[in-house]
Design an enzyme around this catalytic site. Structure first.
Site, PDB file in Angstrom:
ATOM      1  N   LYS A 137     -37.439  70.763  -0.656  1.00 11.54           N
ATOM      2  CA  LYS A 137     -38.385  71.525  -1.483  1.00 11.54           C
ATOM      3  C   LYS A 137     -37.845  72.922  -1.798  1.00 11.54           C
ATOM      4  CE  LYS A 137     -41.745  71.209   1.553  1.00 11.54           C
ATOM      5  NZ  LYS A 137     -41.021  70.431   2.595  1.00 11.54           N
TER       6      LYS A 137
ATOM      7  N   ARG B 148     -29.462  72.418   8.714  1.00 17.16           N
ATOM      8  CA  ARG B 148     -29.926  73.473   7.797  1.00 17.16           C
ATOM      9  C   ARG B 148     -29.561  74.864   8.301  1.00 17.16           C
ATOM     10  NH1 ARG B 148     -35.882  73.297   5.586  1.00 17.16           N
ATOM     11  NH2 ARG B 148     -36.464  73.071   7.778  1.00 17.16           N
TER      12      ARG B 148
ATOM     13  N   ARG C 278     -32.999  78.120  11.791  1.00 18.79           N
ATOM     14  CA  ARG C 278     -34.397  78.445  12.109  1.00 18.79           C
ATOM     15  C   ARG C 278     -34.745  77.996  13.521  1.00 18.79           C
ATOM     16  NH1 ARG C 278     -37.654  76.047   7.070  1.00 18.79           N
ATOM     17  NH2 ARG C 278     -39.027  75.553   8.810  1.00 18.79           N
TER      18      ARG C 278
ATOM     19  N   ARG D 121     -50.802  72.440   2.108  1.00 12.84           N
ATOM     20  CA  ARG D 121     -50.294  71.504   3.100  1.00 12.84           C
ATOM     21  C   ARG D 121     -51.416  70.696   3.747  1.00 12.84           C
ATOM     22  NH1 ARG D 121     -45.197  73.998   4.379  1.00 12.84           N
ATOM     23  NH2 ARG D 121     -43.981  72.832   5.876  1.00 12.84           N
TER      24      ARG D 121
ATOM     25  N   ARG E 195     -43.584  68.123  13.252  1.00 17.45           N
ATOM     26  CA  ARG E 195     -43.816  68.454  11.835  1.00 17.45           C
ATOM     27  C   ARG E 195     -43.950  67.196  10.981  1.00 17.45           C
ATOM     28  NH1 ARG E 195     -38.969  72.260  11.943  1.00 17.45           N
ATOM     29  NH2 ARG E 195     -38.895  72.236   9.687  1.00 17.45           N
TER      30      ARG E 195
HETATM   31  P1  ADP Z   1     -37.567  71.748   2.684  1.00 22.38           P
HETATM   32  O1  ADP Z   1     -37.842  73.048   1.981  1.00 22.38           O
HETATM   33  O2  ADP Z   1     -38.242  70.576   2.030  1.00 22.38           O
HETATM   34  O3  ADP Z   1     -37.833  71.800   4.142  1.00 22.38           O
HETATM   35  P2  ADP Z   1     -34.746  72.426   2.276  1.00 22.38           P
HETATM   36  O4  ADP Z   1     -34.632  72.724   0.829  1.00 22.38           O
HETATM   37  O5  ADP Z   1     -34.751  73.545   3.227  1.00 22.38           O
HETATM   38  O6  ADP Z   1     -36.006  71.435   2.533  1.00 22.38           O
HETATM   39  O7  ADP Z   1     -33.557  71.409   2.642  1.00 22.38           O
HETATM   40  C1  ADP Z   1     -33.366  70.930   3.974  1.00 22.38           C
HETATM   41  C2  ADP Z   1     -31.858  70.811   4.232  1.00 22.38           C
HETATM   42  O8  ADP Z   1     -31.315  69.761   3.420  1.00 22.38           O
HETATM   43  C3  ADP Z   1     -31.054  72.069   3.873  1.00 22.38           C
HETATM   44  O9  ADP Z   1     -30.030  72.200   4.828  1.00 22.38           O
HETATM   45  C4  ADP Z   1     -30.475  71.753   2.489  1.00 22.38           C
HETATM   46  O10 ADP Z   1     -29.226  72.408   2.268  1.00 22.38           O
HETATM   47  C5  ADP Z   1     -30.289  70.249   2.571  1.00 22.38           C
HETATM   48  N1  ADP Z   1     -30.465  69.575   1.283  1.00 22.38           N
HETATM   49  C6  ADP Z   1     -31.345  69.863   0.298  1.00 22.38           C
HETATM   50  N2  ADP Z   1     -31.232  68.996  -0.724  1.00 22.38           N
HETATM   51  C7  ADP Z   1     -30.247  68.124  -0.372  1.00 22.38           C
HETATM   52  C8  ADP Z   1     -29.644  66.995  -1.012  1.00 22.38           C
HETATM   53  N3  ADP Z   1     -30.051  66.569  -2.213  1.00 22.38           N
HETATM   54  N4  ADP Z   1     -28.666  66.348  -0.355  1.00 22.38           N
HETATM   55  C9  ADP Z   1     -28.256  66.766   0.867  1.00 22.38           C
HETATM   56  N5  ADP Z   1     -28.782  67.808   1.529  1.00 22.38           N
HETATM   57  C10 ADP Z   1     -29.766  68.489   0.912  1.00 22.38           C
HETATM   58  P1  ADP Z   2     -40.177  73.059   6.064  1.00 24.44           P
HETATM   59  O1  ADP Z   2     -39.435  73.530   4.851  1.00 24.44           O
HETATM   60  O2  ADP Z   2     -39.253  72.593   7.138  1.00 24.44           O
HETATM   61  O3  ADP Z   2     -41.262  72.119   5.746  1.00 24.44           O
HETATM   62  P2  ADP Z   2     -41.603  75.577   5.925  1.00 24.44           P
HETATM   63  O4  ADP Z   2     -40.689  76.723   5.818  1.00 24.44           O
HETATM   64  O5  ADP Z   2     -42.268  75.121   4.675  1.00 24.44           O
HETATM   65  O6  ADP Z   2     -40.830  74.362   6.647  1.00 24.44           O
HETATM   66  O7  ADP Z   2     -42.712  75.849   7.007  1.00 24.44           O
HETATM   67  C1  ADP Z   2     -42.368  76.237   8.310  1.00 24.44           C
HETATM   68  C2  ADP Z   2     -43.638  76.353   9.136  1.00 24.44           C
HETATM   69  O8  ADP Z   2     -44.472  77.379   8.568  1.00 24.44           O
HETATM   70  C3  ADP Z   2     -44.512  75.121   9.184  1.00 24.44           C
HETATM   71  O9  ADP Z   2     -44.093  74.195  10.186  1.00 24.44           O
HETATM   72  C4  ADP Z   2     -45.878  75.735   9.491  1.00 24.44           C
HETATM   73  O10 ADP Z   2     -45.977  76.104  10.855  1.00 24.44           O
HETATM   74  C5  ADP Z   2     -45.834  77.020   8.678  1.00 24.44           C
HETATM   75  N1  ADP Z   2     -46.383  76.833   7.321  1.00 24.44           N
HETATM   76  C6  ADP Z   2     -45.725  76.930   6.144  1.00 24.44           C
HETATM   77  N2  ADP Z   2     -46.550  76.691   5.110  1.00 24.44           N
HETATM   78  C7  ADP Z   2     -47.769  76.420   5.652  1.00 24.44           C
HETATM   79  C8  ADP Z   2     -49.046  76.074   5.119  1.00 24.44           C
HETATM   80  N3  ADP Z   2     -49.243  75.933   3.797  1.00 24.44           N
HETATM   81  N4  ADP Z   2     -50.058  75.880   5.990  1.00 24.44           N
HETATM   82  C9  ADP Z   2     -49.900  76.033   7.311  1.00 24.44           C
HETATM   83  N5  ADP Z   2     -48.730  76.326   7.878  1.00 24.44           N
HETATM   84  C10 ADP Z   2     -47.664  76.518   7.064  1.00 24.44           C
END
Ligand code: ADP
Ligand code: ADP
Ligand code: ADP
Length: 214
Positions: free
Chosen positions: A13, A127, A161, A88, A172
Site C-alpha cells: 500500500k 522491509r 520497523r 481499517r 496484524r
Molecule cells: P504496506 O504499506 O501495505 O504495509 P509496503 O508498501 O510497506 O506495504 O511494502 C511492504 C514491503 O514489500 C516493502 O519492503 C516493499 O519494498 C515491498 N514491496 C512492495 N511492493 C512490492 C512488489 N510489487 N514486489 C516485491 N516487493 C514489494
Molecule cells: P502496515 O503497512 O504494515 O499495514 P501501517 O504503517 O499501516 O502498517 O500501520 C502500523 C500500525 O499502526 C498498525 O499495526 C496499527 O497499530 C497502527 N495503525 C495504522 N493505521 C491505523 C488505523 N487506521 N487504525 C488503527 N491503527 C492503525
C-alpha cells in the site's frame, strides 16, 4: 480523486500510494506514517499509539479518527487524497463517510491490493523504511537501495520497523481478517471496489492501479 487503499500489512500500500500520489498530484495520507512521526517526536498521541502498534493491534478509533480528520483538513480534501492504512475497520469507514458527506463530497474508489499471505510475510521481513519520510520504502531483496542503509530519494537512514517482527505480523494479519476485511464488503456495496492483484513488480502493480482508476 479521492481514493482509499486497502490490503493486508505488507501488500504494498505504502509503496503504491507513494507513486500514485505523485502521478495523480494528490496527497498521500498514511495513518501508520502519522503515528510513527508522532512517536519519533514523543508526542502524547505517539506515546499512546506505540503500545498498540508494537503489539500489532489497532490504535483506538477515538485517537485514530481524530488524527486522520485533522490531517485531511490540512489539505484540499475536495481536490483529492490517497488514504493508506485508513480506514481499517467499519467504525472508521463510517466516520470517514460522515466526514466527507459533511463536506458534500465522497470517495471515488477503493483499491483492494490482493497478495497471498506467504508473500506478505516475506515482504514484511525484508522491509526497510526511511527515517526522514516513511513513504520511502525499500526491501532488502525485492527493492534494495543503491547504497545499503541509505535512502535513494533523500539520503535518509533506513531502518527496520520495531513492529515488523514475525509475532506482530501474525497478530496484524489476524486483525486484518477480523477487523479490516469487512470494510471491503462495505465499499463493494457502494460500488467502489477494484481488486488489484498485487504480485509482480512494483511497476506492474502501479500500472494495474492506474488502469483501474481510468
Ligand atoms: P504496506 O504499506 O501495505 O504495509 P509496503 O508498501 O510497506 O506495504 O511494502 C511492504 C514491503 O514489500 C516493502 O519492503 C516493499 O519494498 C515491498 N514491496 C512492495 N511492493 C512490492 C512488489 N510489487 N514486489 C516485491 N516487493 C514489494
Ligand atoms: P502496515 O503497512 O504494515 O499495514 P501501517 O504503517 O499501516 O502498517 O500501520 C502500523 C500500525 O499502526 C498498525 O499495526 C496499527 O497499530 C497502527 N495503525 C495504522 N493505521 C491505523 C488505523 N487506521 N487504525 C488503527 N491503527 C492503525
Ligand atoms: P513532504 O516532505 O512530502 O513535502 P510536507 O513536509 O510538506 O511533506 O508535509 C505536509 C504535511 O503532510 C505535514 O503535516 C506532514 O506531517 C504531512 N505528511 C507528509 N507526508 C505524509 C504522509 N505520507 N502521510 C501523512 N501525512 C504526511
Amino acid at each position: 480523486m479521492r481514493i482509499v487503499l486497502v490490503g493486508p500489512p505488507g501488500a504494498g500500500k505504502g509503496t503504491q500510494a507513494h507513486v500514485l500520489a505523485k502521478t495523480l498530484s494528490i496527497p498521500h495520507i498514511s495513518t501508520g506514517d502519522l503515528f510513527r512521526a508522532n512517536i519519533s517526536q514523543s508526542t502524547p498521541l505517539g506515546l499512546e499509539a506505540k503500545g498498540y502498534m508494537d503489539k500489532g493491534q489497532l490504535v483506538p478509533d477515538e485517537v485514530t479518527i481524530g488524527m486522520a480528520k485533522d490531517r485531511l483538513l490540512q489539505s484540499d480534501t475536495a481536490g483529492g487524497f490517497l488514504l493508506d492504512g485508513f480506514p481499517r475497520n467499519l467504525a472508521q469507514a463510517k466516520a470517514l463517510d460522515e466526514f466527507l458527506s459533511e463536506q458534500r463530497i465522497g470517495l471515488d474508489g477503493a483499491l483492494d491490493l490482493e497478495v497471498p499471505e506467504d508473500e506478505v510475510v516475506k515482504r514484511i521481513a525484508g522491509r526497510r523504511i526511511c527515517r526522514n519520510n516513511g513513504a520511502h520504502v525499500y526491501h532488502v531483496v525485492y527493492n534494495p537501495p543503491a547504497a545499503e542503509g541509505v535512502c535513494d530519494e533523500c539520503g535518509g537512514e533506513l531502518y527496520q520497523r520495531s513492529d515488523d517482527t514475525e509475532e506482530s505480523v501474525r497478530t496484524r494479519l489476524e486483525v486484518y481478517h477480523t477487523e479490516t476485511e469487512p470494510i471491503i464488503d462495505y465499499y463493494v456495496q457502494q460500488g467502489l471496489v477494484t481488486t488489484i492483484p498485487a504480485l509482480g513488480t512494483v511497476d506492474e502493480v502501479t500500472q494495474r492501479a492506474v488502469d483501474a482508476l481510468k
